[in-house]
Each structure stands twice: as C-alpha cells, then as structure tokens.
Design an enzyme around this catalytic site. Structure first.
Site, PDB file in Angstrom:
ATOM      1  N   GLU A 122       0.974  -1.341   0.050  1.00 48.00           N
ATOM      2  CA  GLU A 122      -0.070  -0.076   0.160  1.00 48.00           C
ATOM      3  C   GLU A 122       0.730   1.268   0.095  1.00 48.00           C
ATOM      4  O   GLU A 122       1.996   1.362   0.560  1.00 48.00           O
ATOM      5  CB  GLU A 122      -0.999  -0.117   1.207  1.00 48.00           C
ATOM      6  CG  GLU A 122      -1.902  -1.229   1.032  1.00 48.00           C
ATOM      7  CD  GLU A 122      -2.967  -1.087   2.476  1.00 48.00           C
ATOM      8  OE1 GLU A 122      -3.964  -1.507   2.110  1.00 48.00           O
ATOM      9  OE2 GLU A 122      -2.429  -0.839   3.547  1.00 48.00           O
ATOM     10  N   CYS A 135       3.430   8.579   1.842  1.00 47.16           N
ATOM     11  CA  CYS A 135       3.962   7.737   2.361  1.00 47.16           C
ATOM     12  C   CYS A 135       4.271   6.186   1.641  1.00 47.16           C
ATOM     13  O   CYS A 135       3.294   5.742   1.198  1.00 47.16           O
ATOM     14  CB  CYS A 135       2.884   7.456   3.753  1.00 47.16           C
ATOM     15  SG  CYS A 135       3.410   6.238   4.875  1.00 47.16           S
ATOM     16  N   CYS A 142       6.652  -6.933   6.932  1.00 47.61           N
ATOM     17  CA  CYS A 142       7.782  -6.663   7.759  1.00 47.61           C
ATOM     18  C   CYS A 142       8.280  -7.690   8.762  1.00 47.61           C
ATOM     19  O   CYS A 142       7.617  -8.518   8.990  1.00 47.61           O
ATOM     20  CB  CYS A 142       7.223  -5.382   9.004  1.00 47.61           C
ATOM     21  SG  CYS A 142       8.644  -4.619   9.505  1.00 47.61           S
ATOM     22  N   CYS A 146       6.492  -4.826  16.033  1.00 50.68           N
ATOM     23  CA  CYS A 146       6.210  -3.749  16.983  1.00 50.68           C
ATOM     24  C   CYS A 146       4.605  -4.228  17.296  1.00 50.68           C
ATOM     25  O   CYS A 146       3.844  -4.355  16.398  1.00 50.68           O
ATOM     26  CB  CYS A 146       6.339  -2.484  16.137  1.00 50.68           C
ATOM     27  SG  CYS A 146       8.036  -2.141  15.734  1.00 50.68           S
ATOM     28  N   CYS A 149       1.567  -2.375  15.753  1.00 49.33           N
ATOM     29  CA  CYS A 149       1.354  -1.883  14.400  1.00 49.33           C
ATOM     30  C   CYS A 149       0.958  -3.123  13.406  1.00 49.33           C
ATOM     31  O   CYS A 149       1.323  -4.107  13.825  1.00 49.33           O
ATOM     32  CB  CYS A 149       2.994  -1.611  13.962  1.00 49.33           C
ATOM     33  SG  CYS A 149       3.172  -1.582  12.203  1.00 49.33           S
ATOM     34  N   CYS A 397      -1.119   5.950  10.275  1.00 47.47           N
ATOM     35  CA  CYS A 397       0.156   5.269  10.645  1.00 47.47           C
ATOM     36  C   CYS A 397      -0.046   3.953  11.325  1.00 47.47           C
ATOM     37  O   CYS A 397      -0.912   3.814  11.990  1.00 47.47           O
ATOM     38  CB  CYS A 397       0.801   5.913  11.669  1.00 47.47           C
ATOM     39  SG  CYS A 397       1.667   7.478  11.338  1.00 47.47           S
TER      40      CYS A 397
HETATM   41  N1  SAH Z   1       9.116   0.390   9.832  1.00 45.36           N
HETATM   42  C1  SAH Z   1       9.504   1.924   9.870  1.00 45.36           C
HETATM   43  C2  SAH Z   1       8.612   2.731   9.186  1.00 45.36           C
HETATM   44  C3  SAH Z   1       7.271   2.477   9.214  1.00 45.36           C
HETATM   45  S1  SAH Z   1       6.288   2.715  10.475  1.00 45.36           S
HETATM   46  C4  SAH Z   1       9.422   2.304  11.449  1.00 45.36           C
HETATM   47  O1  SAH Z   1       9.072   1.500  12.052  1.00 45.36           O
HETATM   48  O2  SAH Z   1       9.909   3.445  11.727  1.00 45.36           O
HETATM   49  C5  SAH Z   1       5.841   4.270  10.369  1.00 45.36           C
HETATM   50  C6  SAH Z   1       5.513   4.925  11.969  1.00 45.36           C
HETATM   51  O3  SAH Z   1       4.173   4.734  12.188  1.00 45.36           O
HETATM   52  C7  SAH Z   1       6.427   4.329  13.025  1.00 45.36           C
HETATM   53  O4  SAH Z   1       6.961   5.377  13.973  1.00 45.36           O
HETATM   54  C8  SAH Z   1       5.413   3.330  13.547  1.00 45.36           C
HETATM   55  O5  SAH Z   1       5.836   3.102  14.905  1.00 45.36           O
HETATM   56  C9  SAH Z   1       4.275   4.159  13.606  1.00 45.36           C
HETATM   57  N2  SAH Z   1       3.185   3.362  13.955  1.00 45.36           N
HETATM   58  C10 SAH Z   1       3.012   1.890  13.838  1.00 45.36           C
HETATM   59  N3  SAH Z   1       1.798   1.444  14.149  1.00 45.36           N
HETATM   60  C11 SAH Z   1       1.000   2.451  14.640  1.00 45.36           C
HETATM   61  C12 SAH Z   1      -0.344   2.611  15.164  1.00 45.36           C
HETATM   62  N4  SAH Z   1      -1.056   1.684  15.280  1.00 45.36           N
HETATM   63  N5  SAH Z   1      -0.805   3.826  15.481  1.00 45.36           N
HETATM   64  C13 SAH Z   1       0.122   4.939  15.707  1.00 45.36           C
HETATM   65  N6  SAH Z   1       1.581   4.922  14.931  1.00 45.36           N
HETATM   66  C14 SAH Z   1       1.993   3.814  14.563  1.00 45.36           C
HETATM   67 FE1  SF4 Z   2       7.665  -2.904  11.105  1.00 45.54          FE
HETATM   68 FE2  SF4 Z   2       5.540  -1.592  12.087  1.00 45.54          FE
HETATM   69 FE3  SF4 Z   2       7.527  -2.003  13.419  1.00 45.54          FE
HETATM   70 FE4  SF4 Z   2       7.753  -0.231  11.478  1.00 45.54          FE
HETATM   71  S1  SF4 Z   2       6.410  -0.214  13.290  1.00 45.54           S
HETATM   72  S2  SF4 Z   2       9.298  -1.819  12.044  1.00 45.54           S
HETATM   73  S3  SF4 Z   2       6.221  -1.384  10.004  1.00 45.54           S
HETATM   74  S4  SF4 Z   2       6.099  -3.613  12.790  1.00 45.54           S
END
Ligand code: SAH
Ligand code: SF4
Length: 424
Positions: A122, A135, A142, A146, A149, A397
């Site tokens: 996406e 974005c 991935c 996290c 996420c 995000c």
């Molecule tokens: N993998 C990279 C970039 C993609 S995520 C990273 O983790 O930095 C982009 C941002 O969105 C990151 O800061 C991530 O932690 C945040 N993010 C992920 N899931 C989220 C959620 N459910 N609500 C708000 N921010 C989130």
């Molecule tokens: Fe991967 Fe989501 Fe963690 Fe970014 S925030 S490293 S996309 S699992």
C-alpha cells in the site's frame, strides 16, 4: 520469488530475499524503472548500441522515464522514430498495478498496489494546506513485530525492488497529473540541453504548485532492512534529472536498525525519523522488540553520530501514545533527559495510537497526550501531536496491512512467538 539472492543484513532475523535489480519477465523484455543511467546504458550496449550511443540514449531515456514520467517509448520525441520500436521490442516502462484506490473523508488517499509477481502492498497520500506527503512502502509485510503496528502482524513476504519503491512515487505523480508537461518540438536529437524546453503553451515548466511535495518512507516495512533498493530508489527520486525532489523533503523512518544508520546518512542523506516509542528497556523491549538487539543507548548514540543531523535538520523521534504503557509524566521527563544527554538536535512527533482489530493497546486520552507534549515542549524541544489522517480507510500510521494477509488471533500468536524466538 524464485530468482533471488540472499543478502546478509546485520542483525536481521532471517536473511531477506532480495530480488535482483532486473526481475525476469515472461516476454523477455526488461523493465527499466528502478535502473540508474549507467545500468540502462549497459543494457543498451548489450542490445547492440555502441558505447557512445548507448550512453547518450540512456541519458535521454532516463530523462523521459524519471523526469517526464512517460510510459511509452513512442512519446520520447527526441529519439529517432526508427529507434523507438527498437526500444519497445526490448524494454518496458513499468508501474505497480493498482488494485484499488480509496479516498478518505479528510482527503487522504490510499492505493492498494500489486507487484508483477502478485504481492499486495500500500501507499498513502496525505494532502495538507502547505504540503502533500506520500507515504511509501519498502517491503511487503515486515520482519519486525512492533506490537502496536498492524503491518507487524504480517510476515515479511519480500523486499520491494528499487523499481517498486520509485514506482510508487511515479504512480502518485501519474494519478495527481504532476509530471512536467510539454513537447520537445524543435528538439535537436543530439543536443540534450534542449530537453529543458518550453511546453506546448510556450511556458517553461516548473515544479511550483505541486500537490506532492514530500516523501516519507513510513509505509509498510522497515526501510533499513531493504537498504540497497531503498537507497537506489531514493537516488532516482533525488536526481535533478530524475524526479528531482530535494533530500530535505524526504524522511526515512527506522525502528532502530543501528548498524545501517551511518550508511543511511552517508549514502542517502535524507532526514531521519526514529521510532523510539519508549524510554525504558522494559517497555521498548515489549513494544519495539528490535530493542532487544539494539538498545536505547546504542540507538541514541547512532542518532548523535548520524551524518548531516544539525539544528537545521533535526532528527524526528516518533512516539506512539499508548494508554498506561509509555505516556506518563515521568516518561516525558525521561525522554527529555535522554535527548539532552546525547545532545541530539531533535524534535518529537507524538502519534496518537491508531487502533486496528485485535490490537493489544488503547490510545492515551487527549489530556495525557497534551500533558506529555507540554513537558517536552517546556524543555525546549518541539513536540507536535500528529493529527491522525485517513483512519476511516485504514490509511493512518501503522494501519497498513493487505487483506490477503489477514490472520486469525491464533495464527497471530503463533507468528509473534516465532518472531520473538528469532530475536532471541
Ligand atoms: N518501519 C518503520 C517505518 C514504518 S512505520 C518504522 O517503524 O519506523 C511508520 C511509523 O508509524 C512508525 O513510527 C511506527 O512506529 C508508527 N506506527 C505503527 N503502528 C502505529 C499505530 N497503530 N498507531 C500509530 N502509529 C503507528
Ligand atoms: Fe515494521 Fe510496523 Fe515495526 Fe515499522 S512499526 S518496524 S512497519 S512492525
């Protein structure tokens, strides 16, 4: 993918399959998108042009591909008419397939895209009054997980190629109608400087007034686990004769792949965002598990060493606000202390948690977020609270996840256990 090499990446859980720069196609033609000038020249030479002609044609074709965004060789008007079919027989100008395009009630747009070998990913466009941010995704899925996420609940399917990364930006320019316009009337086949001519209306084209002004590598995936392809794609995006976007308008976000951060600064040089999200080992280990491999101190030291960071170009620390997990006043004060201890030119982006079905956290209440922001701000560090965008179409995000990859709770628990075990 069948045709891949394994690239060892420091700290990665499994070797990530990396498709070669040229993905073989059934019809034997080569997709040029994603390739730099030199590579295009090599291919032209291999196809029979002498080396001088190959170089010249590569330069012309490069300009048409990345600066003008044409999708047909026939449109390359400074290339001799007889040469164009020769190109079309051997090469193609690809774009990711669009499976679905959605528009949120706040104007955010999300595209579900598909690679040539059938994987979905996406990209999201977020229009604001003074800018428009695309974005961009770096991986399908991935390897990291996290816990807040949604993308983290997918397996890594594969790295996107440089062509698929730059292809997202090109597709967005297609959709927004933002390629420089104009014909090459009166163009002298051998004089490339003419390429920057006037358009159909006699105007010199300009980049002003564009909708798409900024790029963030914050879509699906961890960009520093797909370093080479992300770097190559961003170089095409920053190239003055390519997409010509300034590096100051590009931000790469990492969850903290410490061994790759210095190279990111040296070889790419864009703005850095770091997904910090917690200030203690215990909490960060839980919510950003890569912390078990590269801890907070190591990460902040890598930020302090990041080439190009300065007060004018600050490092952004992303901090997702999770109720009763990382949002106390003490957490805010500790965040300030850490930033000061490492003397970081920093700003903090507070991101209200965007929920998704089955997520194990809740968003902090607005007063808590406000208080957290005040403490950081009062210490002299900019701490805006990001307004969630595109939530209604799951474009905010951390909400990106393709339907084909949706999993049951039991499957998710198994997947988490697997990923945790791999991190050790
Ligand atoms: N993998 C990279 C970039 C993609 S995520 C990273 O983790 O930095 C982009 C941002 O969105 C990151 O800061 C991530 O932690 C945040 N993010 C992920 N899931 C989220 C959620 N459910 N609500 C708000 N921010 C989130
Ligand atoms: Fe991967 Fe989501 Fe963690 Fe970014 S925030 S490293 S996309 S699992």
């Amino acid at each position: 993918m069948t045709d891949t090499a394994l690239m060892p990446i420091p700290g990665v859980i499994d070797p990530v399959p990396v498709p070669r720069d040229i993905t073989p196609r059934a019809d034997g033609r080569v997709d040029l998108i994603g390739l730099p000038r030199e590579r295009i020249a090599e291919l032209f030479a291999k196809a029979g042009l002498d080396s001088k002609a190959a170089k010249l044609r590569a330069k012309q074709v490069f300009h048409w591909l990345y600066h003008r965004g044409v999708t047909e060789f026939e449109a390359m008007t400074d290339i001799a008419k007889t040469m164009r079919p020769w190109l079309a027989e051997r090469f193609v100008i690809g774009r990711p397939d669009v499976v679905e395009a959605q528009v949120s009630n706040d104007g955010t747009r999300k595209w579900l895209l598909r690679t040539a070998d059938g994987h979905d990913f996406e990209m999201v466009f977020i229009p604001d009054a003074d800018r428009g941010t695309l974005c961009v995704s770096s991986q399908v899925g991935c390897t990291l997980n996290c816990r807040f996420c949604h993308t983290g609940t997918m397996r890594l399917v594969r790295n996107l190629t440089a062509g698929e990364v730059v292809g997202q930006v090109m597709l967005a320019r297609d959709a927004l109608g933002e390629w420089p316009k104009g014909t090459m009337a009166g163009f002298d086949d051998d004089n490339l400087s003419d390429a920057y001519g006037e358009d159909d209306y006699g105007r010199n084209y300009t980049a002003d007034g564009r909708l798409l002004t900024n790029i963030v590598m914050m879509g699906m995936g961890e960009p520093l686990y797909n370093f080479d392809n992300v770097r190559d794609a961003l170089r095409l995006i920053m190239d003055g004769d390519g997409l010509a976007l300034s590096k100051r308008r590009i931000t790469l976000s990492t969850s903290g792949v410490v061994p790759m951060m210095a190279r990111a600064g040296e070889e790419i040089g864009v703005n850095l965002a770091v997904s910090l999200h917690a200030v203690s080992k215990e909490v960060r280990d839980e919510i950003v598990p890569i912390n078990k491999k590269y801890g907070i101190e190591e990460l902040l030291q890598a930020c302090a060493d990041y080439p190009g960071a300065s007060n004018a170009r600050r490092i952004t620390f992303e901090y997702v606000m999770l109720k009763d997990k990382n949002d106390s006043e003490d957490d805010a004060r500790e965040l300030v202390r850490l930033i000061k201890q490492y003397k970081l030119p920093a700003k903090v982006n507070l991101i209200p948690f965007n929920p998704w079905p089955g997520a194990p956290y809740e968003c902090s209440p607005p007063e808590r977020i406000k208080r957290f922001a005040e403490i950081v701000f009062d210490a002299g560090i900019s701490a805006p609270v990001r307004t969630p965008r595109g939530r209604d179409i799951d474009a905010a995000c951390g909400q990106l996840k393709t339907a084909a990859e949706k999993k049951s709770r039991a499957e998710l628990d198994r997947l988490y256990a697997e990923k945790e075990a791999a991190l050790g």
